[in-house]
Design an enzyme around this catalytic site. Structure first.
Site, PDB file in Angstrom:
ATOM      1  N   HIS A 166      -3.501 -14.707  11.001  1.00  0.00           N
ATOM      2  CA  HIS A 166      -2.733 -13.606  10.422  1.00  0.00           C
ATOM      3  C   HIS A 166      -1.276 -13.872  10.764  1.00  0.00           C
ATOM      4  CE1 HIS A 166      -1.528  -9.784   8.910  1.00  0.00           C
ATOM      5  NE2 HIS A 166      -1.126  -9.332  10.086  1.00  0.00           N
ATOM      6  N   HIS A 178       4.722  -7.740   8.477  1.00  0.00           N
ATOM      7  CA  HIS A 178       3.531  -8.470   8.041  1.00  0.00           C
ATOM      8  C   HIS A 178       2.909  -7.766   6.843  1.00  0.00           C
ATOM      9  CE1 HIS A 178       0.556  -5.980  10.648  1.00  0.00           C
ATOM     10  NE2 HIS A 178       1.746  -5.456  10.821  1.00  0.00           N
ATOM     11  N   CYS A 261      -1.156 -12.812   3.672  1.00  0.00           N
ATOM     12  CA  CYS A 261      -0.072 -12.648   4.644  1.00  0.00           C
ATOM     13  C   CYS A 261       0.727 -13.927   4.844  1.00  0.00           C
ATOM     14  CB  CYS A 261      -0.637 -12.165   5.977  1.00  0.00           C
ATOM     15  SG  CYS A 261      -1.873 -13.288   6.714  1.00  0.00           S
TER      16      CYS A 261
END
Length: 317
Positions: A166, A178, A261
Site C-alpha cells: 500500500h 494515499h 494506490c
C-alpha cells in the site's frame, strides 16, 4: 532491489568534497557499464541537486543511443543502473544534441515530468528501475528522521497469502496522502467485485498511523516500510505534495489493476501512473481470477470503523 537505509540526509546530492567523489564514481560506472562503447559523456547536476552523467553509446550494429546514470545519496546503493533516455537510434551528432538539450532542461527549476519529456527523449518507469529502500522500524515513531516531504512510501501488506504494497506520499510532520476505496456498507458479491472493476474511492490526508494501518490490523509488529524512488528525481518534495493535493480533487474511482494506490503515488512522483505490484504476472492474474470474498475486499478498502480507536491502540502498542 530491497535495501535498508539510514536516517535521511537533507539532499540527494553530495556536500563539498563529496561532490568530487560522486563524479568520480559516476565516471567509474560509465567505464564499468559501457567500456569501449562509450563515445562521449557529460557530467551534470539537476536543479534539484542530483548528480548525473549522460553517455553516448555506440551500438553493435551501427548507430548510437543516449543513456543516463544518476546518484542519489539517500539510496543504497546510491549509484543507479544505466538506463536509456533516447527514444530511438541516433547519429552521434543527434546524441550530442540530445545531451546538450537535456543538460539545459535538467538545470532549470521545475524540470519536467516523465509524461512530457524533452523532444527525442524518454524516461521509462518500470519495476526494473524503481528502487525500494527499507526504512528502519524507528520510522513508526519518528517519521521526519527517516523520510522527507514528498517521499513515495510503500507499506507491506499481505492479502490472502499474497504480498502487496500500500503506497502513499509522505507530506511531512507525520502526515500522508494515499488513495483508498470508500468503506463498503455490505459484503455482497457485487460490492466485492467493484473493488476489482471500479469502486468509489478518494485520496485521503491521514496521520502516519492511519496510513500504515489503513489496510492491515494493528499488531505488536508494525509492517515493513519502504521508500520508493526512480533513478532520476524529476520533482521536488513540494511539487510532489502539491500534485497529491491536486489528485485529491480529481481521483474518484479505484481499480486494483488499473488505478490503485501505487498508480496514484507514482503519478505524484513522476507524472506517470505506474503500479509496482501489477507488473507481476502472478499478482495481476491473482487479482483477475481471485474470487473477491469479503476477506479480500476488507483488505482493499478503507475500513468503515471509528478511526479514533487508533489513537488508543497506538498509545498502548
Amino acid at each position: 532491489m530491497l535495501t535498508c537505509i539510514q536516517p535521511s540526509s537533507s539532499s540527494i546530492g553530495g556536500f563539498g568534497k563529496a561532490d568530487d567523489n560522486v563524479r568520480i564514481l559516476l565516471m567509474a560506472s560509465v567505464r564499468n557499464e559501457f567500456g569501449d562503447t562509450s563515445i562521449f559523456s557529460r557530467l551534470g547536476v539537476t536543479a534539484l541537486g542530483q548528480h548525473y552523467v549522460l553517455v553516448t553509446k555506440k551500438k553493435m550494429f551501427g548507430g548510437y543511443t543516449t543513456h543516463m546514470i544518476t546518484a542519489n545519496m539517500r539510496n543504497r546503493p546510491f549509484i543507479s543502473i544505466p538506463f536509456k533516455v533516447s527514444s530511438g537510434a541516433q547519429s552521434i551528432e543527434e546524441s550530442r544534441d540530445l545531451i546538450s538539450r537535456l543538460t539545459t532542461v535538467l538545470g532549470r527549476p521545475g524540470m519536467f515530468s516523465f509524461d512530457d519529456p524533452p523532444i527525442g527523449s524518454q524516461f521509462p518507469v518500470g519495476k526494473e528501475l524503481i528502487q525500494l529502500d527499507e526504512v528502519p522500524v524507528g520510522v513508526h515513531d519518528r517519521q521526519d528522521k527517516y523520510l522527507e516531504k514528498g517521499d513515495e512510501v510503500f507499506c507491506e501488506v499481505n492479502v490472502s497469502g499474497v504480498k502487496f504494497y500500500h503506497s502513499g506520499i509522505y507530506a511531512g510532520d507525520g502526515m500522508c496522502y494515499h488513495f483508498v476505496c470508500d468503506a463498503q456498507e455490505s459484503e455482497s458479491f457485487a460490492d466485492a467485485l467493484a473493488v476489482f472493476s471500479g469502486a468509489s474511492a478518494h485520496v485521503v490526508y491521514d496521520t502516519w498511523f492511519e496510513f500504515v494501518y489503513a489496510l492491515v490490523e494493528v499488531s505488536d509488529v508494525p509492517p515493513k516500510i519502504f521508500r520508493a524512488s526512480h533513478p532520476l528525481i524529476c520533482r521536488s518534495g513540494e511539487q510532489v505534495v502539491k500534485y497529491a493535493e491536486h489528485l485529491q480533487r480529481e481521483l474518484e474511482n479505484y481499480d486494483i489493476r488499473r488505478c490503485n494506490c501505487q498508480h496514484f503515488s507514482s503519478e505524484c512522483s513522476t507524472g506517470v501512473p505506474f503500479s509496482y505490484d501489477m507488473t507481476s504476472n502472478f499478482k495481476y492474474l491473482a487479482c483477475t481470477v481471485l474470487k473477491p470474498t469479503s476477506t479480500v475486499v476488507n483488505a482493499m478498502t478503507r475500513p468503515n470503523r471509528d478511526r479514533s480507536s487508533f489513537a488508543s491502540s497506538s498509545t498502548s502498542s
